[in-house]
Design an enzyme around this catalytic site. Sequence first.
Site, PDB file in Angstrom:
ATOM      1  N   PRO A 287      10.766   1.750   5.553  1.00 54.94           N
ATOM      2  CA  PRO A 287      10.412   0.625   4.696  1.00 54.94           C
ATOM      3  C   PRO A 287       9.733  -0.501   5.469  1.00 54.94           C
ATOM      4  O   PRO A 287      10.144  -0.826   6.587  1.00 54.94           O
ATOM      5  CB  PRO A 287      11.772   0.149   4.165  1.00 54.94           C
ATOM      6  CG  PRO A 287      12.742   0.579   5.215  1.00 54.94           C
ATOM      7  CD  PRO A 287      12.184   1.801   5.881  1.00 54.94           C
ATOM      8  N   GLY A 288       8.715  -1.048   4.869  1.00 56.62           N
ATOM      9  CA  GLY A 288       8.118  -2.279   5.395  1.00 56.62           C
ATOM     10  C   GLY A 288       8.439  -3.396   4.418  1.00 56.62           C
ATOM     11  O   GLY A 288       9.233  -4.288   4.668  1.00 56.62           O
ATOM     12  N   ARG A 289       7.850  -3.262   3.232  1.00 55.46           N
ATOM     13  CA  ARG A 289       7.947  -4.309   2.219  1.00 55.46           C
ATOM     14  C   ARG A 289       9.395  -4.680   1.876  1.00 55.46           C
ATOM     15  O   ARG A 289       9.745  -5.839   1.793  1.00 55.46           O
ATOM     16  CB  ARG A 289       7.249  -3.806   0.939  1.00 55.46           C
ATOM     17  CG  ARG A 289       7.040  -4.879  -0.097  1.00 55.46           C
ATOM     18  CD  ARG A 289       6.383  -4.288  -1.362  1.00 55.46           C
ATOM     19  NE  ARG A 289       5.342  -3.347  -1.099  1.00 55.46           N
ATOM     20  CZ  ARG A 289       4.048  -3.647  -0.960  1.00 55.46           C
ATOM     21  NH1 ARG A 289       3.658  -4.888  -1.091  1.00 55.46           N
ATOM     22  NH2 ARG A 289       3.159  -2.705  -0.709  1.00 55.46           N
ATOM     23  N   ARG A 324      -3.763 -10.254  -0.111  1.00 53.55           N
ATOM     24  CA  ARG A 324      -3.344  -9.323  -1.166  1.00 53.55           C
ATOM     25  C   ARG A 324      -3.945  -9.625  -2.542  1.00 53.55           C
ATOM     26  O   ARG A 324      -4.409  -8.707  -3.217  1.00 53.55           O
ATOM     27  CB  ARG A 324      -1.813  -9.255  -1.250  1.00 53.55           C
ATOM     28  CG  ARG A 324      -1.139  -8.835   0.049  1.00 53.55           C
ATOM     29  CD  ARG A 324       0.340  -8.537  -0.113  1.00 53.55           C
ATOM     30  NE  ARG A 324       0.551  -7.325  -0.866  1.00 53.55           N
ATOM     31  CZ  ARG A 324       0.979  -7.284  -2.112  1.00 53.55           C
ATOM     32  NH1 ARG A 324       1.272  -8.391  -2.766  1.00 53.55           N
ATOM     33  NH2 ARG A 324       1.129  -6.133  -2.719  1.00 53.55           N
ATOM     34  N   CYS A 355     -15.646 -18.925   1.250  1.00 56.21           N
ATOM     35  CA  CYS A 355     -16.879 -18.843   0.473  1.00 56.21           C
ATOM     36  C   CYS A 355     -17.020 -17.453  -0.141  1.00 56.21           C
ATOM     37  O   CYS A 355     -17.902 -16.671   0.246  1.00 56.21           O
ATOM     38  CB  CYS A 355     -18.067 -19.159   1.357  1.00 56.21           C
ATOM     39  SG  CYS A 355     -17.886 -20.781   2.078  1.00 56.21           S
ATOM     40  N   GLU A 356     -16.126 -17.130  -1.012  1.00 57.42           N
ATOM     41  CA  GLU A 356     -16.156 -15.867  -1.763  1.00 57.42           C
ATOM     42  C   GLU A 356     -15.588 -16.196  -3.129  1.00 57.42           C
ATOM     43  O   GLU A 356     -14.572 -16.902  -3.226  1.00 57.42           O
ATOM     44  CB  GLU A 356     -15.226 -14.818  -1.140  1.00 57.42           C
ATOM     45  CG  GLU A 356     -15.574 -14.349   0.232  1.00 57.42           C
ATOM     46  CD  GLU A 356     -16.649 -13.281   0.280  1.00 57.42           C
ATOM     47  OE1 GLU A 356     -17.060 -12.778  -0.794  1.00 57.42           O
ATOM     48  OE2 GLU A 356     -17.077 -12.960   1.394  1.00 57.42           O
ATOM     49  N   TYR A 384       2.718  -7.709   4.601  1.00 59.06           N
ATOM     50  CA  TYR A 384       1.262  -7.627   4.499  1.00 59.06           C
ATOM     51  C   TYR A 384       0.673  -9.008   4.197  1.00 59.06           C
ATOM     52  O   TYR A 384      -0.320  -9.131   3.491  1.00 59.06           O
ATOM     53  CB  TYR A 384       0.842  -6.584   3.449  1.00 59.06           C
ATOM     54  CG  TYR A 384       1.587  -5.273   3.637  1.00 59.06           C
ATOM     55  CD1 TYR A 384       1.297  -4.451   4.715  1.00 59.06           C
ATOM     56  CD2 TYR A 384       2.619  -4.896   2.787  1.00 59.06           C
ATOM     57  CE1 TYR A 384       2.008  -3.275   4.935  1.00 59.06           C
ATOM     58  CE2 TYR A 384       3.337  -3.726   2.992  1.00 59.06           C
ATOM     59  CZ  TYR A 384       3.033  -2.921   4.066  1.00 59.06           C
ATOM     60  OH  TYR A 384       3.732  -1.761   4.281  1.00 59.06           O
TER      61      TYR A 384
HETATM   62  N1  LLP Z   1       5.053   4.419   6.436  1.00 59.23           N
HETATM   63  C1  LLP Z   1       3.729   4.640   6.396  1.00 59.23           C
HETATM   64  C2  LLP Z   1       3.190   5.839   7.030  1.00 59.23           C
HETATM   65  C3  LLP Z   1       2.885   3.736   5.738  1.00 59.23           C
HETATM   66  O1  LLP Z   1       1.582   3.976   5.691  1.00 59.23           O
HETATM   67  C4  LLP Z   1       3.440   2.572   5.152  1.00 59.23           C
HETATM   68  C5  LLP Z   1       2.591   1.598   4.456  1.00 59.23           C
HETATM   69  C6  LLP Z   1       4.831   2.365   5.228  1.00 59.23           C
HETATM   70  C7  LLP Z   1       5.614   3.321   5.882  1.00 59.23           C
HETATM   71  C8  LLP Z   1       5.515   1.162   4.661  1.00 59.23           C
HETATM   72  O2  LLP Z   1       5.427   1.138   3.286  1.00 59.23           O
HETATM   73  P1  LLP Z   1       6.219   0.078   2.395  1.00 59.23           P
HETATM   74  O3  LLP Z   1       7.690   0.275   2.616  1.00 59.23           O
HETATM   75  O4  LLP Z   1       5.803  -1.263   2.828  1.00 59.23           O
HETATM   76  O5  LLP Z   1       5.817   0.414   1.023  1.00 59.23           O
HETATM   77  N2  LLP Z   1      -1.322  -3.654   2.346  1.00 59.23           N
HETATM   78  C9  LLP Z   1      -0.602  -3.173   1.168  1.00 59.23           C
HETATM   79  C10 LLP Z   1       0.444  -2.159   1.515  1.00 59.23           C
HETATM   80  C11 LLP Z   1      -0.118  -0.973   2.251  1.00 59.23           C
HETATM   81  C12 LLP Z   1       0.958  -0.058   2.764  1.00 59.23           C
HETATM   82  C13 LLP Z   1       0.397   0.857   3.793  1.00 59.23           C
HETATM   83  N3  LLP Z   1       1.343   1.751   4.353  1.00 59.23           N
HETATM   84  C14 LLP Z   1      -0.022  -4.370   0.430  1.00 59.23           C
HETATM   85  O6  LLP Z   1      -0.393  -5.503   0.741  1.00 59.23           O
HETATM   86  O7  LLP Z   1       0.761  -4.226  -0.504  1.00 59.23           O
END
Ligand code: LLP
Length: 434
Positions: A287-289, A324, A355-356, A384
């Site tokens: 998890p990231g988000r 985003r 400027c967009e 992100y």
């Molecule tokens: N693992 C891999 C291989 C990934 O490509 C990603 C996210 C994650 C884990 C983490 O995913 P999450 O838990 O955050 O869903 N920039 C976009 C999100 C792109 C995610 C890319 N990969 C945004 O602003 O929402």
Amino acid sequence: MTPPRGVLPLPESFGWREGGLAVEGKSLSDLAERFGTPLYVTSEGRIRSNARRLRTAFRSRWPAHRVLYAVKANSNPAIVRLLRDEGCGADCSSPSEIRIARSAGVPATEILYTAAYPSEEELGGALDAGVAINLDDPDLLPRLLRIGHPTTLSFRLNPGRTDAGPEGLRFAGRGSKFGASLPRALKGYREARAAGITELGLHTMPGSNVLSAEHFGRVGAFLGKAVRAVRRVTGQTPRFADAGGGLGVPYRSTERPLDLDDAAARLTTALRREGEPTDGLELWNEPGRYLVADSTVLICRVTHVKEGSPPIVGTDAGMQTLLRPALYGAYHEIYPVAGYGKGPGRAVTLTGPICENTDILGRGRRLPSLAPGDLLAVGTAGAYGFSMASQYNTRPRPAEVLVGSRGARVIRTRETYDDLLRSVPAREMGVVAE
Ligand code: LLP
């Protein structure tokens, strides 16, 4: 003070205090005074509680469970260290992310390197670092083996079309740049086994910001079937099945939060059912988000209000600070830092200084009357957010502050004019006409 109906409730650690927004008891206006704007402010407490909730949900159902923090969501070393302190490994997508994770104390054995379309130089770097390598395509394997042998190897599997998550955040199906179909990947598993690699894993990452628990049941079932197929061709149960990231968070008040327990229950039940026997199989999540998104607000200051229909409110944070909304049409809640007390409010468009014409933070936002100098907080900005900030229009990137047990401290200083030009050789700089 409570925000009006229709506004996303604030996560724990944030609240209204003496008429204004605060994080862990610290007033956002004070932080803006002290550190300037735009400013990313992160709650340590919220990151820790997200990590604990996640660990409990999965570990109670799958004891051999591991959380790898997806560093790309926010690669600030202080955040990676904090998550290491909560027991997380790291999912890295570039050589620099590997370095950050290693220096945050994450052992190489708890790092998975998933690069999309890596160069041989990058693959060599990952081999040297001794991390587990997750290949996007079996045809990369012979190229990798010419450089060296990883201890732990997996393939990123593309499970086919998914409707889960917002459209720009779906990574599976035909035409997606990611992963290999299971039949194609099996060729890679056979070759890996033949090359003597014994620690094999499976990986999938079909989509991001998914709020439906059912989706995670489908991910578990897919991984379980893949575990059986890999066992058939290699003669052994793989070491791990990695369900990727994707656990979503609500960005607007109309969205129901993901039922994490339900998601974990569905994923683990399906994986057990389809992958039997799963003894010894580790389950990984990346998890990231989920770990960092709602830990952070972006504070910005109103620069100008252009009257019209609708009124356009300019702020010092734009798409260079938080990409985003411009990139995915993503919605972020926007709160007046001083509270909602100033009259009935009106619907405005919020924009930044870039400027967009796509430099829009939000449209149709009902906010109290605003004047230059007023502060706004953009919610759910921790994933992100800074990590996709840029220097477009030659603007320095903002500072990041972490609020927690050690008070409020800067974890990244605001860039300066000199930072913007650091990589330009001095001889190219010309002479300032005084
Ligand atoms: N693992 C891999 C291989 C990934 O490509 C990603 C996210 C994650 C884990 C983490 O995913 P999450 O838990 O955050 O869903 N920039 C976009 C999100 C792109 C995610 C890319 N990969 C945004 O602003 O929402």
